[in-house]
Design a protein around this motif. Structure first.
Motif, PDB file in Angstrom:
ATOM      1  N   ILE A 129       0.839  -1.198   0.000  1.00 20.65           N
ATOM      2  CA  ILE A 129       0.000   0.000   0.000  1.00 20.65           C
ATOM      3  C   ILE A 129       0.878   1.253   0.000  1.00 20.65           C
ATOM      4  CG2 ILE A 129      -1.599   1.359   1.419  1.00 20.65           C
ATOM      5  CD1 ILE A 129      -2.973  -1.325   2.120  1.00 20.65           C
ATOM      6  N   MET A 130       1.948   1.240   0.794  1.00 16.35           N
ATOM      7  CA  MET A 130       2.868   2.382   0.808  1.00 16.35           C
ATOM      8  C   MET A 130       3.485   2.604  -0.578  1.00 16.35           C
ATOM      9  SD  MET A 130       4.867   1.902   4.453  1.00 16.35           S
ATOM     10  CE  MET A 130       6.138   3.086   4.036  1.00 16.35           C
ATOM     11  N   ALA A 131       3.927   1.533  -1.202  1.00 15.10           N
ATOM     12  CA  ALA A 131       4.538   1.642  -2.529  1.00 15.10           C
ATOM     13  C   ALA A 131       3.518   2.138  -3.551  1.00 15.10           C
ATOM     14  CB  ALA A 131       5.123   0.298  -2.961  1.00 15.10           C
ATOM     15  N   THR A 132       2.290   1.641  -3.455  1.00 15.11           N
ATOM     16  CA  THR A 132       1.234   2.062  -4.372  1.00 15.11           C
ATOM     17  C   THR A 132       0.911   3.537  -4.159  1.00 15.11           C
ATOM     18  OG1 THR A 132       0.344  -0.170  -4.407  1.00 15.11           O
ATOM     19  CG2 THR A 132      -1.113   1.577  -5.153  1.00 15.11           C
ATOM     20  N   ASP A 133       0.922   3.981  -2.898  1.00 14.41           N
ATOM     21  CA  ASP A 133       0.682   5.389  -2.604  1.00 14.41           C
ATOM     22  C   ASP A 133       1.770   6.263  -3.223  1.00 14.41           C
ATOM     23  OD1 ASP A 133      -0.642   7.607  -1.263  1.00 14.41           O
ATOM     24  OD2 ASP A 133       1.061   7.591   0.120  1.00 14.41           O
ATOM     25  N   GLN A 134       3.013   5.833  -3.119  1.00  6.89           N
ATOM     26  CA  GLN A 134       4.107   6.587  -3.723  1.00  6.89           C
ATOM     27  C   GLN A 134       3.949   6.638  -5.242  1.00  6.89           C
ATOM     28  OE1 GLN A 134       7.490   4.456  -2.183  1.00  6.89           O
ATOM     29  NE2 GLN A 134       7.760   5.887  -0.475  1.00  6.89           N
ATOM     30  N   LEU A 135       3.566   5.522  -5.838  1.00  9.70           N
ATOM     31  CA  LEU A 135       3.347   5.480  -7.276  1.00  9.70           C
ATOM     32  C   LEU A 135       2.213   6.416  -7.673  1.00  9.70           C
ATOM     33  CD1 LEU A 135       3.897   4.266 -10.068  1.00  9.70           C
ATOM     34  CD2 LEU A 135       2.360   2.390  -9.456  1.00  9.70           C
ATOM     35  N   TYR A 136       1.118   6.385  -6.909  1.00 15.41           N
ATOM     36  CA  TYR A 136      -0.027   7.255  -7.176  1.00 15.41           C
ATOM     37  C   TYR A 136       0.398   8.723  -7.117  1.00 15.41           C
ATOM     38  CZ  TYR A 136      -4.528   9.564  -6.581  1.00 15.41           C
ATOM     39  OH  TYR A 136      -5.595  10.393  -6.732  1.00 15.41           O
ATOM     40  N   GLU A 137       1.172   9.084  -6.087  1.00 17.04           N
ATOM     41  CA  GLU A 137       1.633  10.460  -5.928  1.00 17.04           C
ATOM     42  C   GLU A 137       2.554  10.866  -7.079  1.00 17.04           C
ATOM     43  OE1 GLU A 137       1.908  14.228  -4.260  1.00 17.04           O
ATOM     44  OE2 GLU A 137       0.475  12.609  -3.932  1.00 17.04           O
ATOM     45  N   ALA A 138       3.424   9.967  -7.497  1.00 16.40           N
ATOM     46  CA  ALA A 138       4.321  10.255  -8.621  1.00 16.40           C
ATOM     47  C   ALA A 138       3.522  10.459  -9.907  1.00 16.40           C
ATOM     48  CB  ALA A 138       5.328   9.123  -8.801  1.00 16.40           C
ATOM     49  N   ARG A 139       2.500   9.652 -10.125  1.00 14.87           N
ATOM     50  CA  ARG A 139       1.653   9.811 -11.314  1.00 14.87           C
ATOM     51  C   ARG A 139       0.891  11.131 -11.272  1.00 14.87           C
ATOM     52  NH1 ARG A 139      -0.817   3.702 -11.634  1.00 14.87           N
ATOM     53  NH2 ARG A 139       0.919   2.773 -12.791  1.00 14.87           N
ATOM     54  N   ARG A 140       0.404  11.507 -10.078  1.00 12.98           N
ATOM     55  CA  ARG A 140      -0.319  12.765  -9.936  1.00 12.98           C
ATOM     56  C   ARG A 140       0.603  13.942 -10.266  1.00 12.98           C
ATOM     57  NH1 ARG A 140      -0.608  16.780  -6.809  1.00 12.98           N
ATOM     58  NH2 ARG A 140       0.815  15.959  -5.239  1.00 12.98           N
TER      59      ARG A 140
ATOM     60  N   LEU B  52       3.268  13.846 -12.109  1.00 14.19           N
ATOM     61  CA  LEU B  52       3.559  13.774 -13.541  1.00 14.19           C
ATOM     62  C   LEU B  52       2.430  14.397 -14.358  1.00 14.19           C
ATOM     63  CD1 LEU B  52       5.492  12.762 -15.739  1.00 14.19           C
ATOM     64  CD2 LEU B  52       4.268  10.582 -15.668  1.00 14.19           C
ATOM     65  N   GLN B  53       1.193  14.121 -13.977  1.00 13.70           N
ATOM     66  CA  GLN B  53       0.052  14.720 -14.675  1.00 13.70           C
ATOM     67  C   GLN B  53       0.045  16.232 -14.519  1.00 13.70           C
ATOM     68  OE1 GLN B  53      -3.263  12.579 -12.982  1.00 13.70           O
ATOM     69  NE2 GLN B  53      -3.239  11.035 -14.589  1.00 13.70           N
ATOM     70  N   GLU B  54       0.362  16.722 -13.302  1.00 12.96           N
ATOM     71  CA  GLU B  54       0.439  18.169 -13.081  1.00 12.96           C
ATOM     72  C   GLU B  54       1.516  18.792 -13.958  1.00 12.96           C
ATOM     73  OE1 GLU B  54       1.117  19.019  -8.957  1.00 12.96           O
ATOM     74  OE2 GLU B  54      -0.892  18.347  -8.357  1.00 12.96           O
ATOM     75  N   LEU B  55       2.667  18.152 -14.010  1.00 12.07           N
ATOM     76  CA  LEU B  55       3.755  18.675 -14.833  1.00 12.07           C
ATOM     77  C   LEU B  55       3.389  18.658 -16.314  1.00 12.07           C
ATOM     78  CD1 LEU B  55       6.822  17.073 -13.010  1.00 12.07           C
ATOM     79  CD2 LEU B  55       6.195  19.500 -13.070  1.00 12.07           C
ATOM     80  N   GLN B  56       2.715  17.590 -16.748  1.00 13.92           N
ATOM     81  CA  GLN B  56       2.304  17.508 -18.153  1.00 13.92           C
ATOM     82  C   GLN B  56       1.292  18.597 -18.470  1.00 13.92           C
ATOM     83  OE1 GLN B  56       3.655  15.381 -20.596  1.00 13.92           O
ATOM     84  NE2 GLN B  56       2.621  16.917 -21.813  1.00 13.92           N
ATOM     85  N   ALA B  57       0.360  18.844 -17.550  1.00 18.28           N
ATOM     86  CA  ALA B  57      -0.625  19.908 -17.745  1.00 18.28           C
ATOM     87  C   ALA B  57       0.069  21.266 -17.835  1.00 18.28           C
ATOM     88  CB  ALA B  57      -1.649  19.896 -16.611  1.00 18.28           C
ATOM     89  N   GLN B  58       1.086  21.472 -16.995  1.00 16.34           N
ATOM     90  CA  GLN B  58       1.833  22.733 -17.029  1.00 16.34           C
ATOM     91  C   GLN B  58       2.593  22.875 -18.343  1.00 16.34           C
ATOM     92  OE1 GLN B  58       1.745  25.262 -14.693  1.00 16.34           O
ATOM     93  NE2 GLN B  58       2.787  26.360 -16.309  1.00 16.34           N
ATOM     94  N   ILE B  59       3.193  21.784 -18.809  1.00 14.37           N
ATOM     95  CA  ILE B  59       3.906  21.813 -20.098  1.00 14.37           C
ATOM     96  C   ILE B  59       2.935  22.147 -21.220  1.00 14.37           C
ATOM     97  CG2 ILE B  59       5.044  20.332 -21.810  1.00 14.37           C
ATOM     98  CD1 ILE B  59       6.410  18.929 -19.407  1.00 14.37           C
ATOM     99  N   ASP B  60       1.754  21.512 -21.197  1.00  9.80           N
ATOM    100  CA  ASP B  60       0.750  21.784 -22.225  1.00  9.80           C
ATOM    101  C   ASP B  60       0.291  23.238 -22.187  1.00  9.80           C
ATOM    102  OD1 ASP B  60       0.958  19.114 -22.918  1.00  9.80           O
ATOM    103  OD2 ASP B  60      -0.916  18.512 -21.945  1.00  9.80           O
ATOM    104  N   ALA B  61       0.069  23.772 -20.965  1.00 10.37           N
ATOM    105  CA  ALA B  61      -0.359  25.164 -20.829  1.00 10.37           C
ATOM    106  C   ALA B  61       0.739  26.112 -21.326  1.00 10.37           C
ATOM    107  CB  ALA B  61      -0.713  25.466 -19.371  1.00 10.37           C
TER     108      ALA B  61
END
Length: 120
Positions: free
Chosen positions: A57-68, A70-79
């Motif tokens: 669960i801890m590892a999955t939480d870290q993965l989830y946070e990293a994906r989130r 990454l999505q924020e950074l991708q949105a910023q790059i797109d903007a």
């Protein structure tokens, strides 16, 4: 297919992996072992399965946070790309307007020159 032996929670496991992935798999296993050791230190002897589930669960939480992130950074790059495109379009419009203004000024100067030359 290469096989390696890893130790997690003082138990050894033989694992197969792709050629050249041995070091990576060893690093991942060490990370899992570290999480389980950390949990064991915090919670004591609560059972191997429970510790493993908590580590997953801890590892999955870290993965989830990293994906989130990454999505924020991708949105910023797109903007930023959209802003840059709009800015470039605005610059092109300004350049075109400036060129038209220069053409009009040149035409006006030619008319004035023609009048001055005709009157001389």
């Amino acid at each position: 297919m290469p096989q390696i032996v890893v130790t997690i929670d003082e138990k050894t496991y033989r694992m197969a992996c792709a050629e050249g992935e041995e070091k990576h798999l060893e690093t991942l296993a060490a990370d899992v072992d570290g999480k389980i050791s950390e949990l064991r230190g915090s919670f004591g002897q609560i059972g191997d399965l429970r510790l493993t589930v908590m580590a997953a669960i801890m590892a999955t939480d870290q993965l989830y946070e990293a994906r989130r992130k990454l999505q924020e950074l991708q949105a910023q790059i797109d903007a930023d790309a959209e802003t840059r495109t709009a800015s470039e379009a605005g610059s092109e419009t300004r350049r075109r307007e400036f060129a038209e203004s220069l053409d009009e000024t040149a035409a006006a100067l030619e008319r004035i020159t023609a009048k001055l030359t005709a009157g001389a």
